[in-house]
Scaffold this active site. Structure first.
Site, PDB file in Angstrom:
ATOM      1  N   HIS A 156       0.915  -1.437   0.355  1.00 53.25           N
ATOM      2  CA  HIS A 156      -0.483   0.136   0.248  1.00 53.25           C
ATOM      3  C   HIS A 156       0.688   1.284  -0.311  1.00 53.25           C
ATOM      4  O   HIS A 156       0.571   2.205   0.270  1.00 53.25           O
ATOM      5  CB  HIS A 156      -0.551   0.151   1.054  1.00 53.25           C
ATOM      6  CG  HIS A 156      -1.717  -1.464   1.113  1.00 53.25           C
ATOM      7  ND1 HIS A 156      -2.590  -2.009   0.848  1.00 53.25           N
ATOM      8  CD2 HIS A 156      -1.210  -2.205   2.325  1.00 53.25           C
ATOM      9  CE1 HIS A 156      -3.409  -2.860   1.553  1.00 53.25           C
ATOM     10  NE2 HIS A 156      -2.033  -3.025   1.879  1.00 53.25           N
ATOM     11  N   SER A 277      15.400  22.253 -14.855  1.00 50.43           N
ATOM     12  CA  SER A 277      14.418  23.196 -15.271  1.00 50.43           C
ATOM     13  C   SER A 277      15.439  24.650 -16.168  1.00 50.43           C
ATOM     14  O   SER A 277      15.901  24.760 -15.180  1.00 50.43           O
ATOM     15  CB  SER A 277      13.454  23.048 -14.197  1.00 50.43           C
ATOM     16  OG  SER A 277      12.905  24.490 -14.098  1.00 50.43           O
ATOM     17  N   LYS A 283      16.759  22.612  -9.893  1.00 48.84           N
ATOM     18  CA  LYS A 283      15.823  20.332 -10.435  1.00 48.84           C
ATOM     19  C   LYS A 283      16.863  20.442 -10.680  1.00 48.84           C
ATOM     20  O   LYS A 283      17.566  20.743 -11.880  1.00 48.84           O
ATOM     21  CB  LYS A 283      15.166  21.386 -11.094  1.00 48.84           C
ATOM     22  CG  LYS A 283      13.697  21.818 -10.248  1.00 48.84           C
ATOM     23  CD  LYS A 283      13.089  20.596 -10.117  1.00 48.84           C
ATOM     24  CE  LYS A 283      11.274  21.423 -10.137  1.00 48.84           C
ATOM     25  NZ  LYS A 283      11.035  20.891 -10.639  1.00 48.84           N
ATOM     26  N   GLU A 290       9.857   8.916 -16.921  1.00 50.01           N
ATOM     27  CA  GLU A 290       8.942   9.910 -16.141  1.00 50.01           C
ATOM     28  C   GLU A 290       8.228   9.636 -18.357  1.00 50.01           C
ATOM     29  O   GLU A 290       7.011   9.638 -18.131  1.00 50.01           O
ATOM     30  CB  GLU A 290       8.267  11.452 -16.520  1.00 50.01           C
ATOM     31  CG  GLU A 290       8.480  11.595 -14.911  1.00 50.01           C
ATOM     32  CD  GLU A 290       8.720  13.124 -14.636  1.00 50.01           C
ATOM     33  OE1 GLU A 290       8.605  13.953 -15.047  1.00 50.01           O
ATOM     34  OE2 GLU A 290       9.408  12.968 -13.777  1.00 50.01           O
TER      35      GLU A 290
END
Ligand code: ARG
Length: 459
Positions: A156, A277, A283, A290
């Site tokens: 979970h 970024s 970043k 992704e």
């Protein structure tokens, strides 16, 4: 507009119709397979006395010349031809003269395209298998390195019990190993030669289909000429297997994204495999993971699309089936790209042993073991469960892991605890005492790693 079938027509094809119908923009990628099939076909025609030896030799020379020139870039495959089959045939006639017009004897583009696609897909399956194997090799290397890198195992997405990184990666090893065995199954089942099925009903020429199948390294000829030109099952199987590969890569990517987040910091991606970024200087984004996760949708879509295209097609060949190519090519290219990039990302990623172990401790993944400790000292399990629950509550208030409590603190909750509790709930003990087959303990992992090593050496 160069077509093979002008005879029956009195009017030019409408330009839009021609473009809508043409497949050269995407079937040009199997020019080499088309030529290989044609060479096998004429070799068989000559063996059967349908062509003379001189005719065969002239044609093979011409076909090999076309391949050489396409590869050298001196003969571009242009869209003035309807499809790759027309391109090769027209160029052959141009090169060797009238004898080239005999190339299509006893053949239809229906069995020809079925053959070309099978030849193309066979090679792609082998490449996919190689990429899966490279990923398994990186996984096995990491599994050997991280048998004592303790980390939380989750259910979970809640920290559950401690495992090792080796064990966690071992789960992915099993998934990609199954993916490889699916590739092998598909190859074995599809490896029959459709050439000689003609348009749908075979041919009156005395073709030797066993011989062509052998020349093209198939296990044998297909056994029903209508099925030969109408079967796209193996593509559906491949798209399904690739969807499963992508589902595995996507789950793994999701974990990498979580592990790379500021909150977790279990991993650090190599600079070569992450991006920045344009506005936020701090970043370092997991774009590769992704994108792999995102591209999974394209591969699923290809599977659904082909299944849907095929569902209403009466026997035998229908033009709908031309749709198989772009979908399948895109899915294969996508899966291959994702496998290669994911493997590189994994291979260069740094794992933080400290962060992983701390996270396992702060997540009370050893709570079950603390309860088991009490059980070994005579406390019934249900009571032990309650005692450790209270300990955990106390730890949460104090923001401490279980092993940071003093013995007094332990004893205020239960007098059964002794000095040896620390040893009993250490991450090492929790993991190392789990040695059933497939469990994370080192002894169990060593056995599995030896099996996987032998598997990779054998296939
Ligand atoms: N481009 C076609 C395909 O991909 C080749 C077969 C054409 N056959 C035909 N009868 N028009 O399916």
């Amino acid at each position: 507009m160069a077509q093979l079938w002008g005879g029956r027509f009195t009017k030019e094809t409408d330009r839009l119709v021609y473009d809508f119908n043409a497949s050269i923009s995407f079937d040009k990628r199997f020019y080499a397979q088309d030529i290989r099939g044609s060479i096998a076909h004429v070799t068989m025609l000559a063996k059967q006395g349908i062509l003379t030896v001189e005719e065969k030799e002239k044609m093979i020379e011409g076909l090999e010349g076309i391949q050489r020139d396409v590869e050298a870039g001196t003969l571009p495959v242009t869209e003035e031809y309807e499809d790759i089959h027309s391109f090769v045939e027209a160029n052959l006639i141009h090169r060797v003269g009238d004898v080239g017009k005999k190339l299509h004897t006893g053949r239809s583009r229906n069995d020809q395209v079925a053959l070309d696609m099978k030849l193309y897909i066979r090679d792609e399956i082998l490449e996919l298998d190689g990429l899966l194997k490279s990923l398994l090799e990186v996984l096995l290397k990491l599994m050997k390195e991280h048998m004592e890198t303790y980390m939380p195992g989750f259910t979970h997405l809640q920290k559950a019990q401690p495992v090792t990184l080796s064990h966690h990666l071992g789960a992915y090893f099993e998934m990609f190993k199954r993916d490889r065995s699916r590739m092998k199954d598909i190859y074995r089942r599809m490896n029959t030669c459709p050439l000689g099925a003609g348009a749908l009903a075979g041919t009156t020429y005395p073709l030797d289909r066993e011989y062509t199948a052998e020349l093209l390294e198939f296990d044998g000829p297909t056994l029903n000429s209508m099925d030969s030109v109408a079967d796209r099952d193996y593509l559906i199987e491949l798209l399904s297997a690739l969807s499963t590969v992508m589902m595995h890569l996507s789950r793994f990517s999701e974990e990498v994204i979580i592990w790379n987040s500021n909150e977790y910091r279990f991993v650090e991606l190599d600079d070569a495999y992450s991006t920045g970024s344009s506005i936020m200087p701090q970043k370092k984004n997991p774009d590769i993971a992704e994108l792999v996760r995102g591209k999974t949708g394209r591969v699923y879509a290809a599977l659904l699309s082909l299944l849907t295209s095929m569902k209403g097609i009466p026997l035998a060949y229908n033009k709908d089936m031309q749709e198989d190519k772009e979908l399948t090519f895109d899915a294969i290219d996508t899966a291959k790209g994702c496998l290669a990039l994911f493997t590189g990302m994994l291979d260069t990623m740094k794992f933080s042993r400290e962060r992983m172990e701390d996270s396992a401790k702060l997540g009370f993944t050893n709570a079950t073991d603390a309860a088991d400790y009490l059980v070994k000292h005579g406390v019934p399990f249900r009571d032990a469960h309650g005692i450790v629950g209270r300990l955990v509550l106390y730890c949460i208030e104090e923001n401490k892991p279980l092993d940071a409590l003093s013995l007094e603190e332990y004893r205020t909750i239960s007098p059964v605890f002794e000095e040896d509790v620390y040893e009993a709930i250490s991450m090492k003990t929790c993991v190392e005492t789990r040695n059933t087959v497939g469990a994370p303990g080192k002894a169990a992992m060593e056995k599995v790693i030896a099996l996987e090593e032998a598997y990779l050496a054998a296939e």
